[in-house]
Motif scaffolding. Structure first.
Motif, PDB file in Angstrom:
ATOM      1  N   GLN A  55       0.831  -1.200   0.000  1.00 30.48           N
ATOM      2  CA  GLN A  55       0.000   0.000   0.000  1.00 30.48           C
ATOM      3  C   GLN A  55       0.868   1.253   0.000  1.00 30.48           C
ATOM      4  O   GLN A  55       0.545   2.235  -0.680  1.00 30.48           O
ATOM      5  CB  GLN A  55      -0.924  -0.019   1.219  1.00 30.48           C
ATOM      6  N   LEU A  56       1.975   1.217   0.707  1.00 32.23           N
ATOM      7  CA  LEU A  56       2.923   2.333   0.688  1.00 32.23           C
ATOM      8  C   LEU A  56       3.472   2.534  -0.728  1.00 32.23           C
ATOM      9  O   LEU A  56       3.557   3.664  -1.223  1.00 32.23           O
ATOM     10  CB  LEU A  56       4.068   2.072   1.674  1.00 32.23           C
ATOM     11  N   ALA A  57       3.818   1.422  -1.392  1.00 27.04           N
ATOM     12  CA  ALA A  57       4.329   1.513  -2.760  1.00 27.04           C
ATOM     13  C   ALA A  57       3.272   2.086  -3.700  1.00 27.04           C
ATOM     14  O   ALA A  57       3.590   2.920  -4.570  1.00 27.04           O
ATOM     15  CB  ALA A  57       4.776   0.138  -3.240  1.00 27.04           C
ATOM     16  N   VAL A  58       2.016   1.677  -3.539  1.00 27.44           N
ATOM     17  CA  VAL A  58       0.934   2.189  -4.381  1.00 27.44           C
ATOM     18  C   VAL A  58       0.804   3.701  -4.208  1.00 27.44           C
ATOM     19  O   VAL A  58       0.704   4.456  -5.193  1.00 27.44           O
ATOM     20  CB  VAL A  58      -0.403   1.477  -4.064  1.00 27.44           C
ATOM     21  N   VAL A  59       0.812   4.157  -2.960  1.00 25.73           N
ATOM     22  CA  VAL A  59       0.657   5.592  -2.685  1.00 25.73           C
ATOM     23  C   VAL A  59       1.856   6.377  -3.230  1.00 25.73           C
ATOM     24  O   VAL A  59       1.682   7.428  -3.869  1.00 25.73           O
ATOM     25  CB  VAL A  59       0.479   5.831  -1.169  1.00 25.73           C
ATOM     26  N   ARG A  62       1.727   6.499  -7.028  1.00 21.69           N
ATOM     27  CA  ARG A  62       0.650   7.339  -7.545  1.00 21.69           C
ATOM     28  C   ARG A  62       0.934   8.821  -7.334  1.00 21.69           C
ATOM     29  O   ARG A  62       0.791   9.629  -8.246  1.00 21.69           O
ATOM     30  CB  ARG A  62      -0.673   6.977  -6.875  1.00 21.69           C
ATOM     31  N   TYR A  63       1.333   9.192  -6.111  1.00 23.22           N
ATOM     32  CA  TYR A  63       1.453  10.613  -5.811  1.00 23.22           C
ATOM     33  C   TYR A  63       2.844  11.184  -6.082  1.00 23.22           C
ATOM     34  O   TYR A  63       2.970  12.376  -6.356  1.00 23.22           O
ATOM     35  CB  TYR A  63       1.020  10.894  -4.371  1.00 23.22           C
ATOM     36  N   ALA A  64       3.866  10.379  -6.036  1.00 23.85           N
ATOM     37  CA  ALA A  64       5.214  10.895  -6.302  1.00 23.85           C
ATOM     38  C   ALA A  64       5.567  10.801  -7.783  1.00 23.85           C
ATOM     39  O   ALA A  64       6.219  11.695  -8.329  1.00 23.85           O
ATOM     40  CB  ALA A  64       6.238  10.133  -5.472  1.00 23.85           C
ATOM     41  N   LEU A  65       5.136   9.721  -8.431  1.00 26.68           N
ATOM     42  CA  LEU A  65       5.524   9.505  -9.826  1.00 26.68           C
ATOM     43  C   LEU A  65       4.357   9.572 -10.806  1.00 26.68           C
ATOM     44  O   LEU A  65       4.556   9.476 -12.017  1.00 26.68           O
ATOM     45  CB  LEU A  65       6.233   8.155  -9.969  1.00 26.68           C
ATOM     46  N   GLY A  66       3.153   9.658 -10.285  1.00 28.51           N
ATOM     47  CA  GLY A  66       1.988   9.722 -11.157  1.00 28.51           C
ATOM     48  C   GLY A  66       1.678   8.401 -11.854  1.00 28.51           C
ATOM     49  O   GLY A  66       1.043   8.392 -12.899  1.00 28.51           O
ATOM     50  N   LEU A  67       2.129   7.283 -11.271  1.00 29.67           N
ATOM     51  CA  LEU A  67       1.905   5.964 -11.852  1.00 29.67           C
ATOM     52  C   LEU A  67       0.906   5.172 -11.012  1.00 29.67           C
ATOM     53  O   LEU A  67       0.862   5.311  -9.796  1.00 29.67           O
ATOM     54  CB  LEU A  67       3.221   5.178 -11.930  1.00 29.67           C
ATOM     55  N   GLY A  68       0.157   4.328 -11.672  1.00 32.71           N
ATOM     56  CA  GLY A  68      -0.768   3.446 -10.964  1.00 32.71           C
ATOM     57  C   GLY A  68      -0.465   1.999 -11.321  1.00 32.71           C
ATOM     58  O   GLY A  68       0.029   1.717 -12.405  1.00 32.71           O
ATOM     59  N   SER A  69      -0.758   1.101 -10.406  1.00 33.57           N
ATOM     60  CA  SER A  69      -0.516  -0.318 -10.669  1.00 33.57           C
ATOM     61  C   SER A  69      -1.659  -1.134 -10.098  1.00 33.57           C
ATOM     62  O   SER A  69      -1.785  -1.289  -8.877  1.00 33.57           O
ATOM     63  CB  SER A  69       0.805  -0.766 -10.043  1.00 33.57           C
ATOM     64  N   LEU A  70      -2.489  -1.656 -10.987  1.00 35.70           N
ATOM     65  CA  LEU A  70      -3.583  -2.519 -10.559  1.00 35.70           C
ATOM     66  C   LEU A  70      -3.038  -3.790  -9.921  1.00 35.70           C
ATOM     67  O   LEU A  70      -3.594  -4.314  -8.969  1.00 35.70           O
ATOM     68  CB  LEU A  70      -4.492  -2.850 -11.745  1.00 35.70           C
ATOM     69  N   TRP A  71      -1.916  -4.271 -10.462  1.00 37.63           N
ATOM     70  CA  TRP A  71      -1.272  -5.473  -9.940  1.00 37.63           C
ATOM     71  C   TRP A  71      -0.916  -5.287  -8.464  1.00 37.63           C
ATOM     72  O   TRP A  71      -1.185  -6.158  -7.637  1.00 37.63           O
ATOM     73  CB  TRP A  71      -0.032  -5.776 -10.780  1.00 37.63           C
ATOM     74  N   LEU A  72      -0.344  -4.134  -8.129  1.00 30.24           N
ATOM     75  CA  LEU A  72       0.002  -3.869  -6.726  1.00 30.24           C
ATOM     76  C   LEU A  72      -1.240  -3.711  -5.862  1.00 30.24           C
ATOM     77  O   LEU A  72      -1.290  -4.187  -4.730  1.00 30.24           O
ATOM     78  CB  LEU A  72       0.873  -2.613  -6.621  1.00 30.24           C
TER      79      LEU A  72
END
Length: 197
Positions: A55-59, A62-72
């Protein structure tokens, strides 16, 4: 100690000596079940760390790099489900499930044993049996299809997630047997038996 004739005293305690009180045998059965559910809990507890880190990696993504990962995101959901479904029996063994403690806490040990025995036989065991009966075909269909996420970039492991449901039912049934064994030992007069493990 190891070798072909060695049996783990942790999982399989030596049998009670002949003439030992039945309460001692009941407690021995309950102790074995408690060890198994405790081992499953220790494994499942790692799911909490996985949930937090993923969850930390997802956040951060998303917010630092503007990337999303459904897998994560699905990994966090799977770990969360595994944690709760596999740790429920251990929580029951430790008396961590919700109950109306206003009355139960003030009861004598024999009355608590009656409440535990009846609650196990009337509610927990039927629930576990029905859940197992309904969830095995559900999980089996998922395995037959090797079911995967509906999302293209999701995890291809839905069949493993659905397998946790019948496993949960088996663990809860077994822990119910342990709870029933402890309650019966108290009702038989075994003063060493603890109803609330």
């Amino acid at each position: 100690m190891s070798g072909p004739g060695f049996v783990s005293p942790v999982l399989f305690p030596p049998p009670a000596p002949r003439g030992a009180p039945a309460g001692g045998r009941l407690i021995a059965v309950a102790d074995v079940i408690d060890r198994v559910t405790g081992g499953v809990f220790r494994l499942a507890a790692w799911g909490a760390l996985v949930v937090v880190l993923v969850q930390l990696a997802v956040v951060l993504l998303r917010y630092a790099l503007g990337l999303g990962s459904l897998w994560l995101q699905e990994t966090a959901v799977y770990a969360h489900a595994g944690l709760f479904l596999l740790a429920a029996a251990f929580t029951l063994a430790r008396g961590g499930h919700v109950r109306v403690d206003i009355f139960y806490a003030t009861m004598a040990p024999r009355r608590r044993a009656w409440v535990d025995a009846l609650g196990t036989l009337v509610f927990l065991v039927p629930f576990a049996i029905v859940l197992l009966w309904l969830s095995v075909p559900y999980a089996a269909r998922s395995w037959a299809l090797m079911e995967r996420s509906r999302e293209a970039s999701g995890l291809p492991l839905v069949f493993l997630l659905k397998t946790l449901i019948p496993l949960f039912a088996v663990l809860m049934f077994c822990q119910g047997v342990a709870q029933l064994c402890r309650a019966l030992a108290v009702l038989r007069g075994d003063t060493d038996a603890a109803v609330d493990a």
